[in-house]
Design a protein around this motif. Structure first.
Motif, mmCIF file in Angstrom:
data_model
loop_
_atom_site.group_PDB
_atom_site.id
_atom_site.type_symbol
_atom_site.label_atom_id
_atom_site.label_comp_id
_atom_site.label_asym_id
_atom_site.label_seq_id
_atom_site.Cartn_x
_atom_site.Cartn_y
_atom_site.Cartn_z
ATOM 1 N N LYS A 194 4.441 -6.152 4.474
ATOM 2 C CA LYS A 194 4.038 -7.552 4.267
ATOM 3 C C LYS A 194 4.902 -8.510 5.092
ATOM 4 O O LYS A 194 4.568 -9.673 5.207
ATOM 5 N N LYS A 208 0.854 -1.194 0.000
ATOM 6 C CA LYS A 208 0.000 0.000 0.000
ATOM 7 C C LYS A 208 0.889 1.244 0.000
ATOM 8 O O LYS A 208 2.059 1.177 0.353
ATOM 9 N N GLU A 209 0.327 2.343 -0.390
ATOM 10 C CA GLU A 209 1.102 3.582 -0.470
ATOM 11 C C GLU A 209 1.290 4.186 0.917
ATOM 12 O O GLU A 209 0.340 4.293 1.692
ATOM 13 N N TYR A 210 2.510 4.555 1.225
ATOM 14 C CA TYR A 210 2.839 5.209 2.488
ATOM 15 C C TYR A 210 3.271 6.640 2.204
ATOM 16 O O TYR A 210 3.740 6.948 1.112
#
Length: 193
Positions: free
Chosen positions: A152, A120-122
């Motif tokens: 992950k 996911k985008e951080y």
């Protein structure tokens, strides 16, 4: 006179401070920054694209909506954008990779594995935490650190501090430091008489 007493104050940036205070701050800041540089070098070598920032109660509160307010960005995961000039300098050169061919061929396998995992985008590390800036992470008097983070694989288990509790702790520490400075100043005046 002065030669007998030695250097007791340091002046810079329009401020005058006791030498031991300025030295302690410089050492603390230098060690923390060197540690941050080392983490970024290892992240670049291994293809790590995320870091987890530490947190502590009493983090700097400035009321600004940027990296100077450490209470806003502490304890979170951030993305490393290796195309940014502030991070590009940590990338190993082609010459370094050639000199350490065996090590980098192993690291290349790790990089390829990490590229295959959807993440996911951080938020961006440099923009949010201000690495390399005087008042950002690992800047003047900052006690925050950061470590490699593998989405992950790793999990951020840090529970955020209550912002009001953090602010109160920060203000208490600032008052305590002001009292300590006043006590040192009074002692100096007493010794001089």
């Amino acid at each position: 006179g002065a030669a007998k007493q030695g250097i007791s104050t340091v002046s810079y940036g329009g401020r005058t401070e006791r030498a031991e205070v300025a030295i302690a701050r410089a050492v603390r800041t230098g060690v923390n920054r060197a540690s941050g540089d080392l983490v970024l070098c290892r992240c670049a070598e291994m293809g790590v694209n995320h870091v987890l920032v530490s947190q502590h109660l009493g983090a700097r509160v400035t009321g600004t909506n940027d990296f100077r307010d450490h209470s806003q960005w502490q304890g979170k995961v951030y993305k490393l954008d290796w195309n940014k000039p502030a991070l590009a300098k940590y990338q190993p050169t082609a010459e370094e990779e050639k000199e350490n061919d065996r090590r980098f061929s192993f690291l290349s396998k790790i990089k390829n594995f990490l590229k295959r995992t959807f993440v996911k985008e951080y938020p961006d590390f440099i923009e949010n935490c201000g690495y390399g800036e005087m008042l950002g992470i690992c800047g003047i008097n900052c006690r925050h650190t950061f470590t490699q983070f593998y989405p992950k694989i790793n999990k951020n288990t840090q529970k955020p501090y209550d912002s009001e509790e953090n602010r109160k702790k920060y203000e208490t520490e600032q008052r305590q430091r002001a009292m300590e400075r006043a006590i040192r100043k009074t002692r100096t005046k007493i010794r001089a008489t």
